[in-house]
Design a protein around this motif. Sequence first.
Motif, mmCIF file in Angstrom:
data_model
loop_
_atom_site.group_PDB
_atom_site.id
_atom_site.type_symbol
_atom_site.label_atom_id
_atom_site.label_comp_id
_atom_site.label_asym_id
_atom_site.label_seq_id
_atom_site.Cartn_x
_atom_site.Cartn_y
_atom_site.Cartn_z
ATOM 1 N N UNK A 1 7.183 -6.523 6.219
ATOM 2 C CA UNK A 1 8.488 -5.863 6.319
ATOM 3 C C UNK A 1 9.290 -6.054 5.038
ATOM 4 N N UNK A 2 9.203 -7.241 4.450
ATOM 5 C CA UNK A 2 9.891 -7.479 3.178
ATOM 6 C C UNK A 2 9.266 -6.622 2.087
ATOM 7 N N UNK A 3 7.940 -6.608 2.049
ATOM 8 C CA UNK A 3 7.214 -5.822 1.053
ATOM 9 C C UNK A 3 7.625 -4.347 1.121
ATOM 10 N N UNK A 4 7.744 -3.799 2.335
ATOM 11 C CA UNK A 4 8.056 -2.381 2.486
ATOM 12 C C UNK A 4 9.436 -2.034 1.961
ATOM 13 N N UNK A 5 10.349 -3.000 1.959
ATOM 14 C CA UNK A 5 11.684 -2.750 1.416
ATOM 15 C C UNK A 5 11.739 -2.929 -0.095
ATOM 16 N N UNK A 6 10.923 -3.842 -0.618
ATOM 17 C CA UNK A 6 11.037 -4.223 -2.034
ATOM 18 C C UNK A 6 10.105 -3.408 -2.931
ATOM 19 N N UNK A 7 8.872 -3.212 -2.502
ATOM 20 C CA UNK A 7 7.861 -2.570 -3.342
ATOM 21 C C UNK A 7 7.747 -1.089 -2.965
ATOM 22 N N UNK A 8 8.648 -0.273 -3.502
ATOM 23 C CA UNK A 8 8.770 1.115 -3.080
ATOM 24 C C UNK A 8 7.512 1.938 -3.223
ATOM 25 N N UNK A 9 6.846 1.891 -4.386
ATOM 26 C CA UNK A 9 5.671 2.744 -4.573
ATOM 27 C C UNK A 9 4.489 2.287 -3.726
ATOM 28 N N UNK A 10 4.347 0.974 -3.547
ATOM 29 C CA UNK A 10 3.273 0.476 -2.678
ATOM 30 C C UNK A 10 3.579 0.823 -1.224
ATOM 31 N N UNK A 11 4.849 0.732 -0.826
ATOM 32 C CA UNK A 11 5.245 1.069 0.544
ATOM 33 C C UNK A 11 4.904 2.523 0.860
ATOM 34 N N UNK A 12 5.147 3.422 -0.090
ATOM 35 C CA UNK A 12 4.824 4.836 0.139
ATOM 36 C C UNK A 12 3.325 5.049 0.315
ATOM 37 N N UNK A 13 2.531 4.318 -0.452
ATOM 38 C CA UNK A 13 1.073 4.417 -0.318
ATOM 39 C C UNK A 13 0.638 3.940 1.059
ATOM 40 N N UNK A 14 1.213 2.839 1.533
ATOM 41 C CA UNK A 14 0.853 2.284 2.837
ATOM 42 C C UNK A 14 1.235 3.251 3.951
ATOM 43 N N UNK A 15 2.471 3.771 3.916
ATOM 44 C CA UNK A 15 2.920 4.696 4.959
ATOM 45 C C UNK A 15 2.054 5.940 4.988
ATOM 46 N N UNK A 16 1.795 6.505 3.811
ATOM 47 C CA UNK A 16 0.965 7.703 3.734
ATOM 48 C C UNK A 16 -0.434 7.444 4.287
ATOM 49 N N UNK A 17 -1.020 6.313 3.934
ATOM 50 C CA UNK A 17 -2.356 5.974 4.430
ATOM 51 C C UNK A 17 -2.358 5.818 5.948
ATOM 52 N N UNK A 18 -1.337 5.163 6.484
ATOM 53 C CA UNK A 18 -1.255 4.973 7.933
ATOM 54 C C UNK A 18 -1.203 6.309 8.659
ATOM 55 N N UNK A 19 -0.435 7.252 8.115
ATOM 56 C CA UNK A 19 -0.318 8.571 8.743
ATOM 57 C C UNK A 19 -1.650 9.313 8.709
ATOM 58 N N UNK A 20 -2.261 9.369 7.528
ATOM 59 C CA UNK A 20 -3.498 10.143 7.389
ATOM 60 C C UNK A 20 -4.655 9.520 8.168
#
Length: 570
Positions: free
Chosen positions: A134-153
């Motif tokens: 949860x901390x990572x998703x708030x702080x590391x913006x570009x990595x967070x986007x990669x994770x969210x996109x991967x989870x969706x696909x």
Amino acid sequence: MNEMRDELTAAGQVVSSQPNSSSNSEVQFHRDLAFPRLSDEMLQRLGAYGREETVPKDTLLYTYGDRDTDMFVILSGEIESRLLVEGGGSKFFRSLPAGEFSGELNLLNTQRSVAEARTTSASRLLRISRKNLRVLMRVEGNIANIIVSACIWRRIAMIDDPSTGVILRGCTGDPDLLNLRRFLVRNYYPHRIEELPTNDETGKGLDATKMPEVELLDGRILVRPAICDLADELGITEFPEPHTIYDVAVVGAGPAGLAAAVYAASEGLSTIVIEGNAPGGQAGTSSKIENYLGFPTGVSGAQLASRGHLQALKFGVYFAISRDVVSTTQVDGLHRLILAGGLAICARSVVIASGARYRQLSVKNQGDFENRGLYYAATAMESLLCRDREIIVVGGGNSAGQASVFLSGVAKHVHHIIRGASLESSMSQYLISRIERSPQITLYTDTEIDGLEGKAALEFVTWTNRKSGESVRRPISSVFVMIGAEPNSGWVYGTAKLDDKGFVLTGGGWGFEATSFATSVPGIYAVGDVRATSVKRVASAVGEGSVVISDIHRYIAQNRIDFPAQAKAN
């Protein structure tokens, strides 16, 4: 399941900055987005959020039904992901080599895992706990986007797999089947539909009184399950920590509630959203919204809701799905919300965003035909019932106009009925123009429906012009009722002040403070359709939900209380 895939695909394209010119089920699956390989620089940054572990071959990392699974980043070695299939077995889903990471959509929430992961060789892994994620998703913006996109696909890939997911089985046209299907679709849960004829042409001894049923992957069958029971069984229900005191509890996951949640969580406030069915609210049932800023070609309510939901998950919002709030009390500045089933949630502030319930026709037997011909939403799912048939849309607002325009593309003809003399005072001009110019739509003013007929489902509808007295009776099996809504505020009654129609009073002489969204109870605010004097528009609801967070920040700062452990436990 195309509509479910469409919602996730559109959201996945936005997160990954892919073109979004099309949102149909033919959009190509992006394997590179589903299973991205992190750069060395990203792996180095991720090291600050986890701990390295050396794991032997054939180690089970998590399995089906687990909640709050950690994320595993593969530094060396390999992980294999598997899915449950019919009969209780499993099948290979994907191998994750060095540089990739585990997890799918449940990585963003606390729902049960629908996959299993184990090492296929001795591996060196970076384990990132949910708290650190949860901390990572708030702080590391570009990595967070990669994770969210991967989870969706990855969830899209599971939806597309015909051998996995629960089986929803029932009689064609059964309203209970439609309700269960809508719940699964709006919660992105993999499933398949088996529609059976109402008369037993199959020779299998079909008993319609035991339909619909849900066949689980382990072979068990749930007969006519309630939504909450199905949610519990599948692990869609998310149970909040009983000893946690949240900064903000948002009641309702429509546009106003989702906006409040996104802004609260993105600004560091611990936030929970309580929703009885699925994110989206009334807006989630709109076929297309064309006047929402930033979407020049329009966006469906379901797509807008799914994007808001996923955005909230990205910022660490907790969701309590499938349970309604039944009451709220305040003790020493702490708000205690009681959910159906007795579960309690404690928060320093509350945002009432519970929206409104659909108004019904003033016809004595209308209840006999709800979901058997009378519908309150016009999405792709309902449009399947209208192909090459005459239908009726009732209502003079934008939702009704959007429904008529959308359904005119599939129905034989749309009869649009309003009580008023014209549409000018209640509908946007672009929709009025389309209705007036469409040869597939006939507008009836000063008219009301006064007769509904049918046996198992709606078969005939009678409507009458109040000025001329002329009545028309036609064979119509689908009526879309969009005549406004009543506030969903019963759970607030006796706590916050309401007006004579049940809308929550805020600001002015009613609020505990002078701000526009403050109710009569300190720490409780109201936004969106449930609030008296609010503008009933999606954009307005989103605006109110975002703006109210500045008031909450100030309130919490001025009334910060460190509650003792005993208060948390109780």
